[in-house]
Design a protein around this motif. Structure first.
Motif, short mmCIF file in Angstrom:
data_model
loop_
_atom_site.label_atom_id
_atom_site.label_comp_id
_atom_site.label_asym_id
_atom_site.label_seq_id
_atom_site.Cartn_x
_atom_site.Cartn_y
_atom_site.Cartn_z
N LEU A 34 0.82 -1.21 0.00
CA LEU A 34 0.00 0.00 0.00
C LEU A 34 0.85 1.26 0.00
N PRO A 36 0.32 5.92 -1.01
CA PRO A 36 -0.37 6.93 -1.81
C PRO A 36 0.16 6.95 -3.24
N ASN A 37 -0.51 7.68 -4.11
CA ASN A 37 -0.03 7.82 -5.49
C ASN A 37 1.38 8.41 -5.49
N GLU A 157 -3.41 -3.21 -8.68
CA GLU A 157 -4.79 -2.75 -8.81
C GLU A 157 -5.66 -3.78 -9.56
N HIS A 188 -5.89 0.66 -3.57
CA HIS A 188 -6.23 1.80 -2.72
C HIS A 188 -7.49 1.51 -1.90
N GLU A 227 -7.58 2.34 7.36
CA GLU A 227 -7.61 3.63 6.69
C GLU A 227 -6.98 4.73 7.55
#
Length: 235
Positions: A34, A36-37, A157, A188, A227
């Protein structure tokens, strides 16, 4: 270990896309990768599969160094990239037969039929790939990744573009595959991670900021939701 990574880095000039990361992924477990972009997830996956050369460090797949023994290492890998490249003018069954021939499988017809059923492509198998919805194209991509029954699955993904019903089916398939394979999955969708992953790695700005079991990560963070933990570590 099916996947062993030591000091793996990828630099673009002065930019460190991946900065000396080390981790292991075990057979029979699903690892959620995992971040973030722009954190370095896809870059790492491309290095693991040999599609991108590392600046430094090493990655071994089933004991084979992906840089030094690329051909042998790739035999053990099934890869679903984020944007699945497919031959859109080919029919689904024709394409999967073509991929099976590349891997020199013994009983191609049976294996193709089994995989088509496994990923839920039976109603679409005689259609051209270009005529399929995004969700069904994603299933074709997953089918080509598992056609040769690899020991290691690297899925970037994998549920992108799937509707809620398809999500349930593909999650169940990934969980089944994870029982006897090493699976790395990037997504995500935190619900997806909590539903199917055993181990978690969180990467931020090219560095690993968490590497633990799902239960261990939550315990170390006051049993907060994944999260909330993700946001805390990547803010």
């Amino acid at each position: 270990m099916s996947i062993s990574v030591k000091g793996l880095s990828k630099h673009y000039g002065n930019q460190k896309a991946v900065d000396s990361i080390s981790f292991e992924a075990k057979p029979g477990r699903i690892l959620g990768f995992l971040g973030p972009n722009g954190a370095g997830k896809s870059t790492t996956m491309r290095m693991l599969t040999g599609y991108l050369e590392a600046t430094s460090g090493e990655a071994k797949i089933s004991g084979k160094n992906i840089s030094l023994e690329a051909v042998d290492a790739k035999k053990h890998i099934g890869y679903l990239p984020e944007n699945t490249p497919l031959y859109t003018e080919m029919y689904v069954k024709e394409f999967l037969s073509f991929v099976a021939q590349i891997y020199k499988l013994a009983d191609i017809s049976k294996r193709v039929a089994d995989v088509i059923e496994m990923v839920g492509l039976t109603p679409e198998q005689h259609k051209k790939i270009g005529m399929l919805s995004k969700g069904y194209r994603q299933r074709v991509g997953l089918a080509q990744a598992i056609i040769h029954n690899p020991e290691v699955l690297i899925l970037d993904e994998p549920t992108s573009g799937l509707d809620p019903n398809q999500l349930v089916d593909i999650r169940a398939l990934i969980k089944t595959l994870g029982k006897d394979k090493t699976v790395i999955i990037s997504t995500h969708i935190m619900q997806e991670v909590e539903a199917i992953c055993d181990d978690i790695i969180i990467i931020n700005k090219g560095k690993i900021v968490a590497n633990d079991t799902l239960e261990g990560l939550k315990m170390a963070n006051n049993h907060n939701s994944l999260e909330d933990i993700f946001r805390k570590l990547t803010a």
